[in-house]
Design a protein around this motif. Structure first.
Motif, mmCIF file in Angstrom:
data_model
loop_
_atom_site.group_PDB
_atom_site.id
_atom_site.type_symbol
_atom_site.label_atom_id
_atom_site.label_comp_id
_atom_site.label_asym_id
_atom_site.label_seq_id
_atom_site.Cartn_x
_atom_site.Cartn_y
_atom_site.Cartn_z
ATOM 1 N N ASP A 1 -11.647 2.879 -8.478
ATOM 2 C CA ASP A 1 -12.462 2.924 -9.698
ATOM 3 C C ASP A 1 -11.569 3.263 -10.890
ATOM 4 O OD1 ASP A 1 -12.010 5.686 -9.580
ATOM 5 O OD2 ASP A 1 -14.113 6.209 -9.278
ATOM 6 N N ASP A 2 -12.175 3.495 -12.047
ATOM 7 C CA ASP A 2 -11.419 3.772 -13.275
ATOM 8 C C ASP A 2 -10.559 5.030 -13.172
ATOM 9 O OD1 ASP A 2 -12.564 1.542 -14.490
ATOM 10 O OD2 ASP A 2 -14.184 2.704 -15.403
ATOM 11 N N GLU A 3 -10.962 5.982 -12.345
ATOM 12 C CA GLU A 3 -10.211 7.236 -12.193
ATOM 13 C C GLU A 3 -9.181 7.172 -11.067
ATOM 14 O OE1 GLU A 3 -13.807 7.450 -12.381
ATOM 15 O OE2 GLU A 3 -13.475 7.588 -14.530
ATOM 16 N N GLY A 4 -9.078 6.040 -10.380
ATOM 17 C CA GLY A 4 -8.143 5.919 -9.271
ATOM 18 C C GLY A 4 -8.680 6.439 -7.958
ATOM 19 N N HIS A 5 -9.982 6.715 -7.902
ATOM 20 C CA HIS A 5 -10.606 7.149 -6.655
ATOM 21 C C HIS A 5 -10.765 5.947 -5.728
ATOM 22 C CE1 HIS A 5 -12.595 10.594 -9.118
ATOM 23 N NE2 HIS A 5 -11.315 10.804 -8.915
ATOM 24 N N VAL A 6 -10.846 6.216 -4.436
ATOM 25 C CA VAL A 6 -10.902 5.191 -3.397
ATOM 26 C C VAL A 6 -12.345 4.990 -2.929
ATOM 27 C CG1 VAL A 6 -10.119 4.620 -1.064
ATOM 28 C CG2 VAL A 6 -8.567 5.757 -2.632
ATOM 29 N N LEU A 7 -12.734 3.734 -2.745
ATOM 30 C CA LEU A 7 -14.072 3.428 -2.231
ATOM 31 C C LEU A 7 -14.139 3.712 -0.737
ATOM 32 C CD1 LEU A 7 -16.900 2.082 -2.843
ATOM 33 C CD2 LEU A 7 -15.888 0.023 -1.844
#
Length: 156
Positions: free
Chosen positions: A22-28
């Motif tokens: 996502d935009d924050e670099g978090h992983v799905l």
């Protein structure tokens, strides 16, 4: 040399998954209905199918998204006690913007939920070896170079 005389060779199970960010670099992560922990989108490779093709197919089957995955981030030699030898591939799915997130639909009943998770919080959702594998893949993405891992970590 006959078939009986040939040396034994490994016949690992092969699976492929994808990392979306996502935009924050978090992983799905996705929560399967058939196991007690979260996972990344993906699944087992079918006979005659490449790991990349399996990854694309699984994302469409599970999330209803048609994607063209990017480069391989990590291949992990990860045998499991009850499943035997395994080779696990993770590919780069890139940024998953709000428009594509809004199109996620669970197609086959295998998934109950999805969410983006910071890499620092992976241990709260996935088993330790998957945490290691995801972190190795994220590091490979940052370096711009694929990684080889064993049980989720690059060997020393």
């Amino acid at each position: 040399m006959t078939a009986a005389e040939l040396p034994r060779i490994a016949t690992p199970r092969v699976a492929a998954g994808v990392l979306f960010f996502d935009d924050e670099g978090h992983v799905l992560l996705v929560r399967p209905t058939y196991k007690p922990h979260w996972d990344i989108p993906g699944g087992y490779v079918e006979p005659g199918e490449s790991p990349r093709a399996a990854c694309i197919r699984e994302v469409e089957e599970e999330l209803g998204l048609t994607v063209d995955v990017g480069p391989m981030l990590v291949v992990d030699w990860a045998p499991a006690d009850r499943e035997g030898d395994k080779l696990l591939f993770i590919f780069d799915g890139g940024h998953l913007g709000k428009d594509r997130q809004n199109r996620i639909t669970f197609q086959d009943g295998e998934l109950a939920e999805w969410r983006f998770v910071a890499t620092d919080n992976l241990n709260d959702h996935v088993p330790a070896r998957l945490t290691r594998r995801i972190r190795t893949a994220v590091s490979a993405r940052q370096k711009g170079q694929p990684a080889y891992a064993e049980h989720g970590s690059e060997p020393n």
